[in-house]
Design a protein around this motif. Structure first.
Motif, PDB file in Angstrom:
ATOM      1  N   VAL A 304       0.835  -1.200   0.000  1.00 17.77           N
ATOM      2  CA  VAL A 304       0.000   0.000   0.000  1.00 17.77           C
ATOM      3  C   VAL A 304       0.870   1.250   0.000  1.00 17.77           C
ATOM      4  O   VAL A 304       1.772   1.393   0.830  1.00 17.77           O
ATOM      5  CB  VAL A 304      -0.933   0.010   1.227  1.00 17.77           C
ATOM      6  CG1 VAL A 304      -1.578   1.380   1.424  1.00 17.77           C
ATOM      7  CG2 VAL A 304      -2.020  -1.058   1.067  1.00 17.77           C
ATOM      8  N   LEU A 305       0.578   2.140  -0.937  1.00 19.25           N
ATOM      9  CA  LEU A 305       1.196   3.468  -0.977  1.00 19.25           C
ATOM     10  C   LEU A 305       0.160   4.479  -0.525  1.00 19.25           C
ATOM     11  O   LEU A 305      -0.899   4.611  -1.140  1.00 19.25           O
ATOM     12  CB  LEU A 305       1.661   3.798  -2.399  1.00 19.25           C
ATOM     13  CG  LEU A 305       2.102   5.249  -2.667  1.00 19.25           C
ATOM     14  CD1 LEU A 305       3.216   5.679  -1.725  1.00 19.25           C
ATOM     15  CD2 LEU A 305       2.525   5.417  -4.126  1.00 19.25           C
ATOM     16  N   THR A 306       0.435   5.171   0.561  1.00 19.10           N
ATOM     17  CA  THR A 306      -0.498   6.173   1.056  1.00 19.10           C
ATOM     18  C   THR A 306       0.270   7.400   1.527  1.00 19.10           C
ATOM     19  O   THR A 306       1.446   7.559   1.191  1.00 19.10           O
ATOM     20  CB  THR A 306      -1.406   5.578   2.155  1.00 19.10           C
ATOM     21  OG1 THR A 306      -2.466   6.467   2.449  1.00 19.10           O
ATOM     22  CG2 THR A 306      -0.629   5.235   3.413  1.00 19.10           C
ATOM     23  N   GLU A 314      -0.380   4.104   9.643  1.00 21.70           N
ATOM     24  CA  GLU A 314       0.018   3.464  10.896  1.00 21.70           C
ATOM     25  C   GLU A 314       0.255   1.970  10.731  1.00 21.70           C
ATOM     26  O   GLU A 314       0.939   1.353  11.554  1.00 21.70           O
ATOM     27  CB  GLU A 314      -1.060   3.685  11.963  1.00 21.70           C
ATOM     28  CG  GLU A 314      -1.300   5.141  12.285  1.00 21.70           C
ATOM     29  CD  GLU A 314      -2.553   5.367  13.121  1.00 21.70           C
ATOM     30  OE1 GLU A 314      -3.077   4.385  13.684  1.00 21.70           O
ATOM     31  OE2 GLU A 314      -2.996   6.520  13.206  1.00 21.70           O
ATOM     32  N   LEU A 315      -0.315   1.383   9.693  1.00 21.25           N
ATOM     33  CA  LEU A 315      -0.209  -0.058   9.506  1.00 21.25           C
ATOM     34  C   LEU A 315       0.954  -0.463   8.616  1.00 21.25           C
ATOM     35  O   LEU A 315       1.486  -1.567   8.768  1.00 21.25           O
ATOM     36  CB  LEU A 315      -1.504  -0.611   8.893  1.00 21.25           C
ATOM     37  CG  LEU A 315      -2.779  -0.504   9.729  1.00 21.25           C
ATOM     38  CD1 LEU A 315      -3.924  -1.166   8.988  1.00 21.25           C
ATOM     39  CD2 LEU A 315      -2.608  -1.140  11.100  1.00 21.25           C
ATOM     40  N   VAL A 316       1.338   0.391   7.670  1.00 24.20           N
ATOM     41  CA  VAL A 316       2.316  -0.039   6.677  1.00 24.20           C
ATOM     42  C   VAL A 316       3.728   0.005   7.244  1.00 24.20           C
ATOM     43  O   VAL A 316       4.065   0.846   8.082  1.00 24.20           O
ATOM     44  CB  VAL A 316       2.224   0.812   5.394  1.00 24.20           C
ATOM     45  CG1 VAL A 316       0.839   0.734   4.789  1.00 24.20           C
ATOM     46  CG2 VAL A 316       2.618   2.255   5.653  1.00 24.20           C
ATOM     47  N   THR A 317       4.535  -0.917   6.772  1.00 23.74           N
ATOM     48  CA  THR A 317       5.955  -0.975   7.079  1.00 23.74           C
ATOM     49  C   THR A 317       6.703  -0.976   5.744  1.00 23.74           C
ATOM     50  O   THR A 317       6.093  -1.178   4.685  1.00 23.74           O
ATOM     51  CB  THR A 317       6.292  -2.251   7.853  1.00 23.74           C
ATOM     52  OG1 THR A 317       6.043  -3.395   7.001  1.00 23.74           O
ATOM     53  CG2 THR A 317       5.438  -2.368   9.116  1.00 23.74           C
ATOM     54  N   PRO A 318       8.033  -0.759   5.747  1.00 25.91           N
ATOM     55  CA  PRO A 318       8.771  -0.795   4.480  1.00 25.91           C
ATOM     56  C   PRO A 318       8.625  -2.114   3.736  1.00 25.91           C
ATOM     57  O   PRO A 318       8.826  -2.156   2.520  1.00 25.91           O
ATOM     58  CB  PRO A 318      10.225  -0.556   4.923  1.00 25.91           C
ATOM     59  CG  PRO A 318      10.103   0.219   6.197  1.00 25.91           C
ATOM     60  CD  PRO A 318       8.881  -0.334   6.874  1.00 25.91           C
ATOM     61  N   GLU A 319       8.288  -3.177   4.449  1.00 27.94           N
ATOM     62  CA  GLU A 319       8.129  -4.485   3.804  1.00 27.94           C
ATOM     63  C   GLU A 319       6.821  -4.596   3.037  1.00 27.94           C
ATOM     64  O   GLU A 319       6.691  -5.465   2.165  1.00 27.94           O
ATOM     65  CB  GLU A 319       8.196  -5.603   4.845  1.00 27.94           C
ATOM     66  CG  GLU A 319       9.559  -5.784   5.493  1.00 27.94           C
ATOM     67  CD  GLU A 319       9.878  -4.695   6.495  1.00 27.94           C
ATOM     68  OE1 GLU A 319      11.083  -4.377   6.659  1.00 27.94           O
ATOM     69  OE2 GLU A 319       8.927  -4.159   7.110  1.00 27.94           O
ATOM     70  N   CYS A 320       5.839  -3.728   3.344  1.00 32.18           N
ATOM     71  CA  CYS A 320       4.538  -3.869   2.676  1.00 32.18           C
ATOM     72  C   CYS A 320       3.923  -2.526   2.300  1.00 32.18           C
ATOM     73  O   CYS A 320       2.730  -2.472   2.009  1.00 32.18           O
ATOM     74  CB  CYS A 320       3.560  -4.642   3.555  1.00 32.18           C
ATOM     75  SG  CYS A 320       3.071  -3.780   5.074  1.00 32.18           S
ATOM     76  N   ALA A 353       0.005  -9.724   7.351  1.00 32.06           N
ATOM     77  CA  ALA A 353       0.274  -9.621   8.781  1.00 32.06           C
ATOM     78  C   ALA A 353      -0.164  -8.271   9.324  1.00 32.06           C
ATOM     79  O   ALA A 353      -0.691  -8.174  10.442  1.00 32.06           O
ATOM     80  CB  ALA A 353       1.761  -9.847   9.050  1.00 32.06           C
ATOM     81  N   ALA A 354       0.034  -7.214   8.543  1.00 27.65           N
ATOM     82  CA  ALA A 354      -0.408  -5.882   8.973  1.00 27.65           C
ATOM     83  C   ALA A 354      -1.927  -5.828   9.102  1.00 27.65           C
ATOM     84  O   ALA A 354      -2.471  -5.278  10.072  1.00 27.65           O
ATOM     85  CB  ALA A 354       0.083  -4.828   7.986  1.00 27.65           C
ATOM     86  N   ALA A 355      -2.633  -6.396   8.134  1.00 24.71           N
ATOM     87  CA  ALA A 355      -4.099  -6.399   8.177  1.00 24.71           C
ATOM     88  C   ALA A 355      -4.626  -7.251   9.316  1.00 24.71           C
ATOM     89  O   ALA A 355      -5.687  -6.954   9.881  1.00 24.71           O
ATOM     90  CB  ALA A 355      -4.656  -6.896   6.847  1.00 24.71           C
TER      91      ALA A 355
END
Length: 381
Positions: A304-306, A314-320, A353-355
């Motif tokens: 996800v790009l936001t 708050e949910l995204v990390t560099p891995e996703c 995993a984030a979701a």
């Protein structure tokens, strides 16, 4: 305890309404009887047939301001009668016991919107009667002594309310939107990817970005088109959502030389095939408290790009995922390229995993715990 939820109107493509539908379904699945107070919600007869209690408040009105003020007065009369132990509003109505800040803070939205407005438009917004009414109702609601709790769908919203209105921190509860991890899942890729792409004439191996949402200007379509113009010619963008300015956005895409690479599909009742077809989900929004579409995309295994104005950051990390300024087309382009370069299997696992932090049962459990606490241990019935 008797529980009522307040939302003015149903929009089948609206994120707030989808949250209410999920919350209603989840609560009803736990044996909770909930009354919905609304002006218009889908098919009232269908709701009644399903056993759902619907209370219609739709006084005569002309214009948006009169509509909102009349609905608020109607709801406040119901609250004053005391027939419900808890009334949770999804609208800015002083006097309700619980407010779910799903639409965020209106004052913050106007500040961020000013970034893309002309001086004349900013002046008009400041004087517009509806905005003035909404700002006043928002401030009065947070000051109301009857407000027992505020449900914030992101830490971003919680911190904003705390800073602007000084609501006691113990009244602010972060409960993210819930996502059905069985309904939205990475298996949609194998199920839909090839068929959906061929339906649109997109090559099987072409990089594909997906946008889902209404409010194209607020959620970054102009900047997204500008970013796309600087990216490789093989890349495509699918736009799912209704908007009154869709014709203008189509024209802009053509002027940028993107006519064959941008696909405007309008609103879709089921967006899962498009999640399955895409490689990266993009939502460079100026302001979005917690977009359901971004959460659904993560659940489907999409990076996800936001933007910083999105609670989904708050949910995204560099891995996703990645976060870039909504108005910086160059930064958006670089971020999109970086996400397209991620290893698909690893990115899908990280996204899922984030979701999983926002599973629907977890949201339900936290809501029930909050209601029980507000009612002295009694569960809603």
């Amino acid at each position: 305890m008797k529980l009522a939820l307040v939302r003015q109107k149903y929009n089948p493509y609206g994120g707030a309404e989808r949250f209410v539908e999920r919350a209603l379904g989840a609560l009803e699945g736990q044996g909770v009887a909930v009354t919905l107070i609304t002006r218009k919600w889908k098919d009232g007869a269908q709701d009644q047939a399903s056993g759902r209690q619907v209370r219609v408040c739709n006084p005569f009105h002309l214009g948006r301001l009169w509509r909102d003020a009349g609905f608020a007065r109607c709801v406040r009369r119901i609250v004053a009668r005391g027939e419900f132990d808890l009334v949770q509003s999804h609208e800015r109505i002083p006097g309700c016991h619980v407010y779910r800040a799903g639409d965020g803070v209106h004052a913050t939205w106007l500040e961020l919107r000013a970034r893309v407005q002309s001086p004349l438009a900013r002046w008009f917004t400041r004087l517009h009667p509806w905005h003035r009414y909404t700002l006043a109702a928002e401030a009065a609601m947070f000051r109301d002594s009857g407000l027992r709790a505020v449900i914030c769908n992101s830490a971003m919203v919680r911190d904003d309310i705390l800073r602007r209105f000084g609501v006691p921190a113990e009244k602010l509860h972060v409960i993210h939107n819930g996502v059905d991890l069985d309904f939205f899942h990475p298996g949609l890729r194998a199920e839909h990817r090839l068929a959906v792409r061929r339906q649109l004439g997109i090559p099987d191996d072409a990089p594909l970005l997906l946008y889902v949402g209404s409010g194209f200007e607020r959620k970054g379509i102009p900047q997204l088109l500008a970013a796309l113009a600087s990216l490789p010619a093989a890349l495509h963008l699918v736009v799912v959502g209704k908007d009154k300015k869709v014709a203008a956005m189509r024209t802009r895409a053509v002027r940028l030389g993107l006519g064959e690479r941008v696909h405007f599909l309008g609103g879709q009742a089921d967006v899962r095939p498009w999640y399955g077809a895409a490689d990266v989900f993009v939502l460079p929004t100026l302001y979005d408290p917690f977009p359901n579409a971004a959460l659904e995309a993560l659940a489907c295994g999409l990076p996800v790009l936001t933007s910083p104005g999105s609670g989904a950051a708050e949910l995204v990390t560099p891995e996703c995922g990645a976060v870039a300024d909504a108005l910086d087309a160059a930064a958006l382009g670089r971020a999109a390229e970086a996400l397209l370069a991620l290893d698909p299997a690893r990115a899908a696992a990280a996204a899922r995993a984030a979701a999983a932090r926002c599973a629907l049962p977890d949201m339900t459990a936290r809501l029930l715990a909050l209601y029980a606490g507000l009612a002295g241990g009694r569960r809603p019935v």
